[in-house]
Scaffold this motif. Sequence first.
Motif, PDB file in Angstrom:
ATOM      1  N   LEU A 155     -32.317  27.057  39.650  1.00 59.31           N
ATOM      2  CA  LEU A 155     -32.630  28.041  38.616  1.00 59.31           C
ATOM      3  C   LEU A 155     -33.506  27.437  37.524  1.00 59.31           C
ATOM      4  N   LEU A 156     -33.200  26.194  37.158  1.00 60.73           N
ATOM      5  CA  LEU A 156     -33.892  25.573  36.030  1.00 60.73           C
ATOM      6  C   LEU A 156     -35.172  24.845  36.426  1.00 60.73           C
ATOM      7  N   HIS A 157     -35.164  24.225  37.620  1.00 62.02           N
ATOM      8  CA  HIS A 157     -36.279  23.335  37.966  1.00 62.02           C
ATOM      9  C   HIS A 157     -36.854  23.550  39.358  1.00 62.02           C
ATOM     10  N   GLY A 158     -36.290  24.456  40.126  1.00 59.65           N
ATOM     11  CA  GLY A 158     -36.831  24.706  41.453  1.00 59.65           C
ATOM     12  C   GLY A 158     -35.998  24.090  42.568  1.00 59.65           C
ATOM     13  N   ARG A 159     -36.317  24.513  43.788  1.00 61.69           N
ATOM     14  CA  ARG A 159     -35.513  24.154  44.952  1.00 61.69           C
ATOM     15  C   ARG A 159     -35.500  22.650  45.221  1.00 61.69           C
ATOM     16  N   ARG A 160     -36.629  22.011  45.138  1.00 64.04           N
ATOM     17  CA  ARG A 160     -36.713  20.581  45.440  1.00 64.04           C
ATOM     18  C   ARG A 160     -35.815  19.775  44.504  1.00 64.04           C
ATOM     19  N   THR A 161     -35.873  20.072  43.226  1.00 62.35           N
ATOM     20  CA  THR A 161     -35.003  19.387  42.279  1.00 62.35           C
ATOM     21  C   THR A 161     -33.545  19.686  42.578  1.00 62.35           C
ATOM     22  N   GLY A 162     -33.244  20.915  43.004  1.00 71.26           N
ATOM     23  CA  GLY A 162     -31.874  21.259  43.357  1.00 71.26           C
ATOM     24  C   GLY A 162     -31.327  20.393  44.468  1.00 71.26           C
ATOM     25  N   VAL A 163     -32.135  20.150  45.483  1.00 71.78           N
ATOM     26  CA  VAL A 163     -31.699  19.293  46.594  1.00 71.78           C
ATOM     27  C   VAL A 163     -31.440  17.876  46.101  1.00 71.78           C
ATOM     28  N   PHE A 164     -32.335  17.352  45.276  1.00 72.43           N
ATOM     29  CA  PHE A 164     -32.158  15.984  44.772  1.00 72.43           C
ATOM     30  C   PHE A 164     -30.954  15.888  43.835  1.00 72.43           C
ATOM     31  N   ALA A 165     -30.690  16.927  43.054  1.00 72.21           N
ATOM     32  CA  ALA A 165     -29.523  16.901  42.170  1.00 72.21           C
ATOM     33  C   ALA A 165     -28.237  16.779  42.974  1.00 72.21           C
ATOM     34  N   VAL A 166     -28.154  17.518  44.064  1.00 72.19           N
ATOM     35  CA  VAL A 166     -26.979  17.440  44.929  1.00 72.19           C
ATOM     36  C   VAL A 166     -26.878  16.060  45.571  1.00 72.19           C
ATOM     37  N   ALA A 167     -28.020  15.528  46.016  1.00 68.09           N
ATOM     38  CA  ALA A 167     -28.017  14.210  46.653  1.00 68.09           C
ATOM     39  C   ALA A 167     -27.532  13.127  45.699  1.00 68.09           C
ATOM     40  N   VAL A 168     -28.021  13.158  44.466  1.00 70.79           N
ATOM     41  CA  VAL A 168     -27.616  12.150  43.487  1.00 70.79           C
ATOM     42  C   VAL A 168     -26.135  12.289  43.179  1.00 70.79           C
ATOM     43  N   TRP A 169     -25.662  13.529  43.016  1.00 74.21           N
ATOM     44  CA  TRP A 169     -24.243  13.761  42.716  1.00 74.21           C
ATOM     45  C   TRP A 169     -23.363  13.252  43.857  1.00 74.21           C
ATOM     46  N   ALA A 170     -23.771  13.514  45.096  1.00 76.85           N
ATOM     47  CA  ALA A 170     -22.981  13.079  46.246  1.00 76.85           C
ATOM     48  C   ALA A 170     -22.947  11.570  46.379  1.00 76.85           C
ATOM     49  N   ALA A 171     -24.023  10.897  45.942  1.00 75.98           N
ATOM     50  CA  ALA A 171     -24.150   9.457  46.128  1.00 75.98           C
ATOM     51  C   ALA A 171     -23.699   8.649  44.918  1.00 75.98           C
ATOM     52  N   LEU A 172     -22.988   9.274  43.983  1.00 71.02           N
ATOM     53  CA  LEU A 172     -22.452   8.519  42.854  1.00 71.02           C
ATOM     54  C   LEU A 172     -21.504   7.427  43.355  1.00 71.02           C
ATOM     55  N   PRO A 173     -21.366   6.335  42.623  1.00 74.15           N
ATOM     56  CA  PRO A 173     -20.485   5.250  43.085  1.00 74.15           C
ATOM     57  C   PRO A 173     -19.062   5.698  43.405  1.00 74.15           C
ATOM     58  N   VAL A 174     -18.552   6.691  42.661  1.00 78.58           N
ATOM     59  CA  VAL A 174     -17.191   7.182  42.922  1.00 78.58           C
ATOM     60  C   VAL A 174     -17.226   8.489  43.707  1.00 78.58           C
ATOM     61  N   GLY A 175     -18.310   8.716  44.440  1.00 78.34           N
ATOM     62  CA  GLY A 175     -18.435   9.955  45.200  1.00 78.34           C
ATOM     63  C   GLY A 175     -17.345  10.168  46.217  1.00 78.34           C
ATOM     64  N   ILE A 176     -16.668   9.108  46.658  1.00 78.79           N
ATOM     65  CA  ILE A 176     -15.594   9.250  47.636  1.00 78.79           C
ATOM     66  C   ILE A 176     -14.488  10.159  47.125  1.00 78.79           C
ATOM     67  N   VAL A 177     -14.348  10.267  45.802  1.00 86.99           N
ATOM     68  CA  VAL A 177     -13.323  11.147  45.226  1.00 86.99           C
ATOM     69  C   VAL A 177     -13.567  12.599  45.633  1.00 86.99           C
ATOM     70  N   GLN A 178     -14.829  12.946  45.908  1.00 90.24           N
ATOM     71  CA  GLN A 178     -15.136  14.304  46.356  1.00 90.24           C
ATOM     72  C   GLN A 178     -14.478  14.623  47.691  1.00 90.24           C
ATOM     73  N   SER A 179     -14.079  13.591  48.435  1.00 90.20           N
ATOM     74  CA  SER A 179     -13.452  13.786  49.738  1.00 90.20           C
ATOM     75  C   SER A 179     -11.953  13.528  49.713  1.00 90.20           C
ATOM     76  N   MET A 180     -11.383  13.323  48.541  1.00 96.19           N
ATOM     77  CA  MET A 180      -9.952  13.050  48.423  1.00 96.19           C
ATOM     78  C   MET A 180      -9.185  14.331  48.078  1.00 96.19           C
ATOM     79  N   ALA A 181      -7.877  14.275  48.246  1.00 97.31           N
ATOM     80  CA  ALA A 181      -7.024  15.402  47.865  1.00 97.31           C
ATOM     81  C   ALA A 181      -6.771  15.357  46.366  1.00 97.31           C
TER      82      ALA A 181
END
Length: 371
Positions: A122-148
């Motif tokens: 919405l703010l920056h376009g589709r390409r930026t949206g994909v990269f935002a998700v990629a960066v969020w998923a690849a955070l050092p503590v991203g494994i928490v996204q897969s925990m209960a």
Amino acid sequence: MPVEDLAFRRAAPALAVFAAVRLLGLTVLSVWCAVAGSSPHTLLSARWDSLWYARIAAEGYGYEIVLPDGDVHSNLAFFPLLPWLERAVSAVTGFSYGSAGLVVSLLAGLAAAWGIFAVADLLHGRRTGVFAVAVWAALPVGIVQSMAYSEALFSALAAWALYGALRGRWLTAGLLAAGAGLTRPVGAAVVAAVWVAAVLAWRRGERSWRMAAGVLLAPAGAAAYVLWVGARTGGGLLGYLDVQAGWGNGFDGGWAFARFVGAKLASPAWPAGLGLVAGVALVLWLYAACVRQRQPAPLLVYCGIVVALALCASGYFGSKPRLLLPAFPLMLVPAVALARWRTRRAAWVLGAAALASAVYGAFWLNGSGPP
């Protein structure tokens, strides 16, 4: 942006990237656990906070542990939406509550990735949206996204509530903010963001019953649970704060954390202290960059409150990295920069970050892990 822009086809690249990064993290964790003789399923679903959520799903509230120093760890500190969902998934699938929590986090992680993509798109376009998700998923503590744990669920509710607020979909924003308020104490950040968006819309001349309803709905989840805890404990409006105090949690403006960092710097573990200083400086720099980027006020308010509550809480210093996980507007800064790069170069950088995140996540869970 027309409604059809939210179609799966538009978000599919972002969701595929998120799934790939998470799959890499789980693969590395499985290999690490095979070598270490540990169980990835146990690490993801039956340790630390996941045990508390599963017990609430199984038995309800009322369980507590009294420590030798007299502190009381009560399960009233944990908000109810994740245990409710674990109970529902378990009833449908027959899974254990911990395994049901993994299913919730899997689906919530995808929903969070989609919501983050929607906001960035919405703010920056589709390409930026994909990269935002990629960066969020690849955070050092991203494994928490897969925990209960509740981080993925909260991030999903927060991202879509903010998207609704930015688009003026007040009932959606209010309902999702109420859900966020039933998930984590930091749901207050989502409520504040919705209210700020509504005030700005009102100043622009918008008047509607939907906006009023959204504003009233937003705090309903958090308020209902906090009032219920107060009635149950007899502590009134401050009852929930008393429960948190039993866990050593409070808000002291960051003084306890500063002393913790100072102690690290003055000890043989001074490199860890320097790492903490660098990490805090990076977070603050990213937030300042969000301001310079002129992100919408609701995003800045939401992100600012999440960061402040994470950094200025007085307890559980090891939890701070994962408490910052929902501060996804910070990811828009590197995402905008990456979107200007050539795809191959950006892919190499993100691939390296994802691999480093996967290795760190496996090391972390097989060690101290997220308290």
